[in-house]
Design an enzyme around this catalytic site. Structure first.
Site, PDB file in Angstrom:
ATOM      1  N   MET A   1      12.289  23.809   0.161  1.00  0.00           N
ATOM      2  CA  MET A   1      11.376  22.872  -0.499  1.00  0.00           C
ATOM      3  C   MET A   1      12.108  21.983  -1.498  1.00  0.00           C
ATOM      4  O   MET A   1      11.856  20.781  -1.584  1.00  0.00           O
ATOM      5  CB  MET A   1      10.261  23.648  -1.221  1.00  0.00           C
ATOM      6  CG  MET A   1       9.183  22.735  -1.772  1.00  0.00           C
ATOM      7  SD  MET A   1       7.910  23.595  -2.706  1.00  0.00           S
ATOM      8  CE  MET A   1       7.020  24.420  -1.409  1.00  0.00           C
TER       9      MET A   1
ATOM     10  N   ARG B   1     -11.741  -0.764  14.521  1.00  0.00           N
ATOM     11  CA  ARG B   1     -11.593   0.117  13.374  1.00  0.00           C
ATOM     12  C   ARG B   1     -12.472  -0.429  12.252  1.00  0.00           C
ATOM     13  O   ARG B   1     -13.444   0.184  11.869  1.00  0.00           O
ATOM     14  CB  ARG B   1     -10.106   0.157  12.975  1.00  0.00           C
ATOM     15  CG  ARG B   1      -9.682   1.352  12.211  1.00  0.00           C
ATOM     16  CD  ARG B   1      -8.174   1.385  12.007  1.00  0.00           C
ATOM     17  NE  ARG B   1      -7.645   0.174  11.387  1.00  0.00           N
ATOM     18  CZ  ARG B   1      -6.387   0.034  10.980  1.00  0.00           C
ATOM     19  NH1 ARG B   1      -5.521   1.036  11.145  1.00  0.00           N
ATOM     20  NH2 ARG B   1      -5.978  -1.075  10.426  1.00  0.00           N
TER      21      ARG B   1
ATOM     22  N   TYR C   1      17.020  30.101   4.053  1.00  0.00           N
ATOM     23  CA  TYR C   1      15.910  30.836   4.669  1.00  0.00           C
ATOM     24  C   TYR C   1      16.216  31.144   6.130  1.00  0.00           C
ATOM     25  O   TYR C   1      16.710  30.298   6.873  1.00  0.00           O
ATOM     26  CB  TYR C   1      14.619  30.013   4.595  1.00  0.00           C
ATOM     27  CG  TYR C   1      14.015  29.994   3.214  1.00  0.00           C
ATOM     28  CD1 TYR C   1      13.529  31.162   2.638  1.00  0.00           C
ATOM     29  CD2 TYR C   1      13.942  28.820   2.485  1.00  0.00           C
ATOM     30  CE1 TYR C   1      12.970  31.156   1.361  1.00  0.00           C
ATOM     31  CE2 TYR C   1      13.383  28.790   1.219  1.00  0.00           C
ATOM     32  CZ  TYR C   1      12.902  29.964   0.660  1.00  0.00           C
ATOM     33  OH  TYR C   1      12.359  29.948  -0.593  1.00  0.00           O
TER      34      TYR C   1
ATOM     35  N   LYS D   1       0.837  -1.211   0.000  1.00  0.00           N
ATOM     36  CA  LYS D   1       0.000   0.000   0.000  1.00  0.00           C
ATOM     37  C   LYS D   1       0.867   1.254   0.000  1.00  0.00           C
ATOM     38  O   LYS D   1       2.062   1.186   0.323  1.00  0.00           O
ATOM     39  CB  LYS D   1      -0.926  -0.017   1.217  1.00  0.00           C
ATOM     40  CG  LYS D   1      -0.205   0.041   2.559  1.00  0.00           C
ATOM     41  CD  LYS D   1      -1.156  -0.279   3.704  1.00  0.00           C
ATOM     42  CE  LYS D   1      -0.420  -0.205   5.033  1.00  0.00           C
ATOM     43  NZ  LYS D   1      -1.224  -0.767   6.129  1.00  0.00           N
TER      44      LYS D   1
HETATM   45  C1  LIG Z   1      -0.425  -1.848   6.718  1.00  0.00           C
HETATM   46  C2  LIG Z   1      -0.983  -3.117   7.181  1.00  0.00           C
HETATM   47  C3  LIG Z   1      -0.144  -4.206   7.450  1.00  0.00           C
HETATM   48  C4  LIG Z   1       1.368  -4.134   7.393  1.00  0.00           C
HETATM   49  O1  LIG Z   1       1.856  -3.518   8.549  1.00  0.00           O
HETATM   50  P1  LIG Z   1       3.441  -3.419   8.843  1.00  0.00           P
HETATM   51  O2  LIG Z   1       3.492  -2.906  10.231  1.00  0.00           O
HETATM   52  O3  LIG Z   1       4.006  -2.460   7.859  1.00  0.00           O
HETATM   53  O4  LIG Z   1       3.996  -4.770   8.679  1.00  0.00           O
HETATM   54  C5  LIG Z   1      -0.738  -5.408   7.788  1.00  0.00           C
HETATM   55  N1  LIG Z   1      -2.073  -5.526   7.876  1.00  0.00           N
HETATM   56  C6  LIG Z   1      -2.917  -4.491   7.649  1.00  0.00           C
HETATM   57  C7  LIG Z   1      -4.387  -4.699   7.777  1.00  0.00           C
HETATM   58  C8  LIG Z   1      -2.404  -3.248   7.316  1.00  0.00           C
HETATM   59  O5  LIG Z   1      -3.227  -2.227   7.094  1.00  0.00           O
END
Ligand SMILES: *Cc1c(COP(=O)(O)O)cnc(C)c1O
Length: 361
Positions: free
Chosen positions: A304, A142, A257, A44
């Site tokens: 930046m 969650r 800056y 992700k």
């Molecule tokens: C992001 C995520 C992970 C991975 O987490 P890490 O701490 O980076 O290993 C695993 N499961 C879910 C549901 C996540 O959202």
């Protein structure tokens, strides 16, 4: 001369991100040895800034069976890039996303009956098979069906015609509260007993796996990218840059800056073409590694798009500086995160897309 199309030129970059795929593979092997079942690489947020598409291609070649992303757009980008393997959408499917998930062959996570219904209906209309993983909430509050109701939820989802292939939960306190990790695991174990075999169960994230061990399949991001110290894992990403200007300062010259760096006179200064828009956390980058590996101090504030550093002597504009190094030292990502008072995750996901990525095999 008539105007024609501009010919692309093979260009050496002045600043870039280098990702070492062989280091990624070493980390993956380490994780596989610790895990007891399947390892799901979590890609992700563009693989935490490392580039999801090239990593997905590489990982599927290395025998990974499925990868996970957070959003539909992330899954779709993998498909558009030619990735054909199994892609799990983490989080909780929104009913509005059901059709697109089906069309792109992405496997959604269900935590509501509304989403399950939408998935089943859209699948029927499209003539596709609805497949999903069921998320169970064992204490994070969650997303997920409440763990006490997991068996009922499964029955209801399957009655809609959805093929449930996996069941999972997520740890809220890995590395922070071992007793609660055990509570969540016990609840998941009960879910597993109630639902029976025939599903792919997965549970631990990176810290869960490294600090508490695996009890089911694992979903790992941070460890795969080597951003956990003390286990022999190593970061796989560096930021490299060539100076755009090198000069000598006069006594009293003020740099950048706010003019907060005031020269004693005679020191050498290099300007590097990277700044906080490239993901360098403002106020947290204090050193850079010079072409010979020596630590160089940042002079004044980062801007930046530019950062000024002090040199022991002059260097040419072809010299390569290591702005972010693949280690746990003062120029590593964890040092940046600590100085910024934030998580390594946050720094990693903000590494800018405008820096070109180079992948080493
Ligand atoms: C992001 C995520 C992970 C991975 O987490 P890490 O701490 O980076 O290993 C695993 N499961 C879910 C549901 C996540 O959202």
């Amino acid at each position: 001369m008539p105007a024609g199309p501009i010919e692309p030129v093979e260009m050496e970059e002045r600043a870039w991100i280098e990702v070492d795929l062989s280091a990624l593979e070493t980390n993956l092997d380490f994780i596989r040895n610790r895990a007891r079942g399947e390892v799901i690489p979590v890609l992700k947020a563009d693989a935490y800034g490392h580039g999801a598409l090239p990593l997905a291609r590489f990982l599927f070649q290395r025998g990974v069976r499925r990868v996970a992303v957070a959003t539909l757009a992330e899954g779709r980008a993998l498909r558009e890039g030619g990735v054909e393997g199994e892609v799990l959408l983490l989080g909780s499917l929104h009913p509005l996303e059901a059709e697109e998930a089906l069309r792109w062959g992405l496997t959604p996570t269900l935590s509501t009956l509304e989403a399950a219904r939408a998935l089943a209906e859209r699948a029927r209309a499209l003539g596709l098979l609805p497949r999903a993983h069921l998320k169970v909430d064992t204490g994070m509050n969650r997303v997920g069906f409440p763990w006490e109701e997991a068996a009922m939820a499964l029955k209801a989802v399957e009655a809609l015609g959805v093929r449930v292939e996996g069941v999972y939960t997520h740890l809220a306190t890995a590395g922070e509260d071992a007793a609660f990790v055990e509570t969540q695991r016990r609840r998941f174990q009960e879910v597993r007993r109630a639902l029976g075999e025939g599903y792919f169960y997965h549970l631990e994230n990176s810290l869960g796996l490294l600090l508490h061990g695996a009890t089911a399949g694992v979903r790992v991001g941070l460890a795969l990218y080597g951003l956990v110290p003390g286990f022999g894992l190593r970061p796989i990403l560096r930021i490299l840059a060539r100076p755009t200007l090198v000069k000598r300062l006069k006594a009293g010259d003020r740099v950048g800056y706010g003019g907060v760096y005031v020269a004693r006179g005679g020191e050498w200064l290099a300007t590097l073409p990277v700044g906080y828009a490239d993901g360098l956390p403002w106020g947290a980058v204090r050193f850079v590694k010079g072409p010979d590996g020596r630590l160089l101090e940042v002079a004044g504030r980062i801007s930046m798009d530019q950062t000024t550093v002090l040199l022991p002597g002059p260097v040419g504009l072809e010299a390569v500086f290591e702005v972010l190094s693949a280690d746990f030292g003062p120029t590593g990502l964890l040092a940046w995160a600590e100085a910024r008072g934030t998580l390594p995750y946050e720094v990693a996901v903000h590494l800018s897309r405008r820096l070109p990525r180079r992948y080493l095999e």
